[in-house]
Design a protein around this motif. Structure first.
Motif, PDB file in Angstrom:
ATOM      1  N   ASN A   1       0.754  -1.101   0.235  1.00 22.57           N
ATOM      2  CA  ASN A   1       0.260   0.174  -0.044  1.00 22.57           C
ATOM      3  C   ASN A   1       0.997   1.302   0.183  1.00 22.57           C
ATOM      4  OD1 ASN A   1      -1.685   2.192   0.952  1.00 22.57           O
ATOM      5  ND2 ASN A   1      -3.125   0.732   1.534  1.00 22.57           N
ATOM      6  N   ILE A   2       1.015   1.947  -0.947  1.00 23.30           N
ATOM      7  CA  ILE A   2       2.031   2.878  -1.227  1.00 23.30           C
ATOM      8  C   ILE A   2       1.711   4.356  -0.563  1.00 23.30           C
ATOM      9  CG2 ILE A   2       2.742   2.000  -3.657  1.00 23.30           C
ATOM     10  CD1 ILE A   2       1.316   5.227  -4.186  1.00 23.30           C
ATOM     11  N   TRP A   3       0.328   4.326  -0.121  1.00 20.31           N
ATOM     12  CA  TRP A   3       0.129   5.609   0.667  1.00 20.31           C
ATOM     13  C   TRP A   3      -0.038   6.671  -0.181  1.00 20.31           C
ATOM     14  CZ3 TRP A   3       3.131   9.177   4.397  1.00 20.31           C
ATOM     15  CH2 TRP A   3       2.152   9.909   5.056  1.00 20.31           C
ATOM     16  N   PHE A   4      -1.362   7.191  -0.502  1.00 19.12           N
ATOM     17  CA  PHE A   4      -1.528   8.297  -1.307  1.00 19.12           C
ATOM     18  C   PHE A   4      -1.169   9.743  -1.120  1.00 19.12           C
ATOM     19  CE2 PHE A   4      -5.305   7.968   1.151  1.00 19.12           C
ATOM     20  CZ  PHE A   4      -5.685   9.129   1.137  1.00 19.12           C
ATOM     21  N   SER A   5      -0.409   9.587   0.070  1.00 23.02           N
ATOM     22  CA  SER A   5      -0.020  11.157   0.580  1.00 23.02           C
ATOM     23  C   SER A   5       0.865  11.519  -0.225  1.00 23.02           C
ATOM     24  CB  SER A   5       0.257  11.216   1.906  1.00 23.02           C
ATOM     25  OG  SER A   5       0.954  12.294   2.348  1.00 23.02           O
ATOM     26  N   ASP A   6       0.998  13.044  -0.422  1.00 27.67           N
ATOM     27  CA  ASP A   6       2.054  13.529  -1.164  1.00 27.67           C
ATOM     28  C   ASP A   6       3.175  13.811  -0.251  1.00 27.67           C
ATOM     29  OD1 ASP A   6       0.648  13.932  -3.363  1.00 27.67           O
ATOM     30  OD2 ASP A   6       0.218  16.157  -2.922  1.00 27.67           O
ATOM     31  N   HIS A   7       3.353  13.434   1.031  1.00 28.06           N
ATOM     32  CA  HIS A   7       4.413  13.328   2.179  1.00 28.06           C
ATOM     33  C   HIS A   7       5.592  12.680   1.604  1.00 28.06           C
ATOM     34  CE1 HIS A   7       6.170  14.091   5.951  1.00 28.06           C
ATOM     35  NE2 HIS A   7       6.355  12.560   5.865  1.00 28.06           N
TER      36      HIS A   7
ATOM     37  N   GLU B   1      -3.439   2.134  -3.443  1.00 31.04           N
ATOM     38  CA  GLU B   1      -3.469   3.515  -3.126  1.00 31.04           C
ATOM     39  C   GLU B   1      -2.717   4.139  -4.055  1.00 31.04           C
ATOM     40  OE1 GLU B   1      -3.402   5.208   0.686  1.00 31.04           O
ATOM     41  OE2 GLU B   1      -4.552   3.472   1.296  1.00 31.04           O
ATOM     42  N   MET B   2      -2.555   3.769  -5.241  1.00 34.31           N
ATOM     43  CA  MET B   2      -1.658   4.620  -6.389  1.00 34.31           C
ATOM     44  C   MET B   2      -2.569   5.749  -7.122  1.00 34.31           C
ATOM     45  SD  MET B   2       1.257   4.544  -8.030  1.00 34.31           S
ATOM     46  CE  MET B   2       1.841   2.936  -7.901  1.00 34.31           C
TER      47      MET B   2
ATOM     48  N   TYR C   1      -7.724   7.194  -6.410  1.00 32.29           N
ATOM     49  CA  TYR C   1      -6.634   6.296  -6.314  1.00 32.29           C
ATOM     50  C   TYR C   1      -7.084   4.800  -6.765  1.00 32.29           C
ATOM     51  CZ  TYR C   1      -8.122   5.694  -1.280  1.00 32.29           C
ATOM     52  OH  TYR C   1      -8.487   5.505  -0.444  1.00 32.29           O
ATOM     53  N   PHE C   2      -5.859   4.016  -7.179  1.00 34.20           N
ATOM     54  CA  PHE C   2      -6.282   2.932  -7.491  1.00 34.20           C
ATOM     55  C   PHE C   2      -5.246   1.771  -7.281  1.00 34.20           C
ATOM     56  CE2 PHE C   2      -4.386   5.727 -10.393  1.00 34.20           C
ATOM     57  CZ  PHE C   2      -3.242   5.195 -10.925  1.00 34.20           C
TER      58      PHE C   2
ATOM     59  N   HIS D   1      -8.333  -2.642  -2.903  1.00 32.77           N
ATOM     60  CA  HIS D   1      -8.097  -1.584  -1.598  1.00 32.77           C
ATOM     61  C   HIS D   1      -9.668  -1.591  -1.082  1.00 32.77           C
ATOM     62  CE1 HIS D   1      -7.968   2.280   0.251  1.00 32.77           C
ATOM     63  NE2 HIS D   1      -6.833   1.740   0.797  1.00 32.77           N
ATOM     64  N   LEU D   2     -10.011  -2.191  -0.127  1.00 30.92           N
ATOM     65  CA  LEU D   2     -11.270  -2.110   0.447  1.00 30.92           C
ATOM     66  C   LEU D   2     -11.912  -0.865   0.856  1.00 30.92           C
ATOM     67  CD1 LEU D   2     -11.368  -5.573   2.125  1.00 30.92           C
ATOM     68  CD2 LEU D   2     -11.871  -5.283  -0.116  1.00 30.92           C
ATOM     69  N   GLU D   3     -13.153  -0.857   0.932  1.00 37.78           N
ATOM     70  CA  GLU D   3     -13.624   0.256   1.553  1.00 37.78           C
ATOM     71  C   GLU D   3     -13.222   0.739   2.885  1.00 37.78           C
ATOM     72  OE1 GLU D   3     -17.070   2.723  -0.376  1.00 37.78           O
ATOM     73  OE2 GLU D   3     -15.796   0.684  -1.046  1.00 37.78           O
TER      74      GLU D   3
END
Length: 144
Positions: free
Chosen positions: A17-23, A48-49, A81-82, A124-126
């Motif tokens: 899970n790449i974590w969709f944050s810009d951090h 989380e792409m 994200y996907f 990526h589940l709800e």
């Protein structure tokens, strides 16, 4: 004496899970590319792409060693994200498809790829307080 079967080398699968944050986005995506170079998994599943993250990933040489499933289109319920699955170019997918979750409020799906005798999927589940919805999504994933 019967002939011995040649052992099959292990299949290496990496899921993140790449974590969709810009951090630290660029640094994190480069680190994922470095992991691919170091471990050379046969199959990679990413959750989380985002389009922005994917653009950074594609700049790393390691990502170009893989054939990737295409990101979903807006008519597939794309929610920002996907998920993606990549396989080393030496083992192209025999099949791939996205199955939208009927119960999703967030445009989620299960992504399935495979070869004869092997299916690899990711989702990526709800999120949030959606236990019942996630149970339905898991059931859909397993049924596919």
């Amino acid at each position: 004496m019967p002939a011995r079967a040649t052992p099959t080398p292990p299949l290496r699968i990496l899921t993140l899970n790449i974590w969709f944050s810009d951090h630290h986005l660029v640094r994190r995506m480069r680190s994922i590319g470095d992991l691919l170079l170091r471990h050379k998994p046969h199959v990679v599943a990413l959750q989380e792409m985002t389009s922005r993250h994917w653009s950074v990933c594609q700049q790393h040489a390691a990502f170009r060693d893989y054939d990737w499933t295409p990101p979903p289109s807006s008519d597939e319920g794309y929610s920002g994200y996907f998920t993606l699955i990549g396989a080393l170019r030496s083992m192209p997918f025999a099949s791939q498809r996205r199955v939208p979750f009927a119960s999703s409020r967030m445009g989620r799906d299960v992504l399935l790829t495979g070869w004869p005798g092997l299916v690899v999927s990711t989702s990526h589940l709800e999120s949030l307080n959606e236990v019942r919805r996630r149970r339905k999504q898991v059931a859909t994933s397993v049924a596919e």
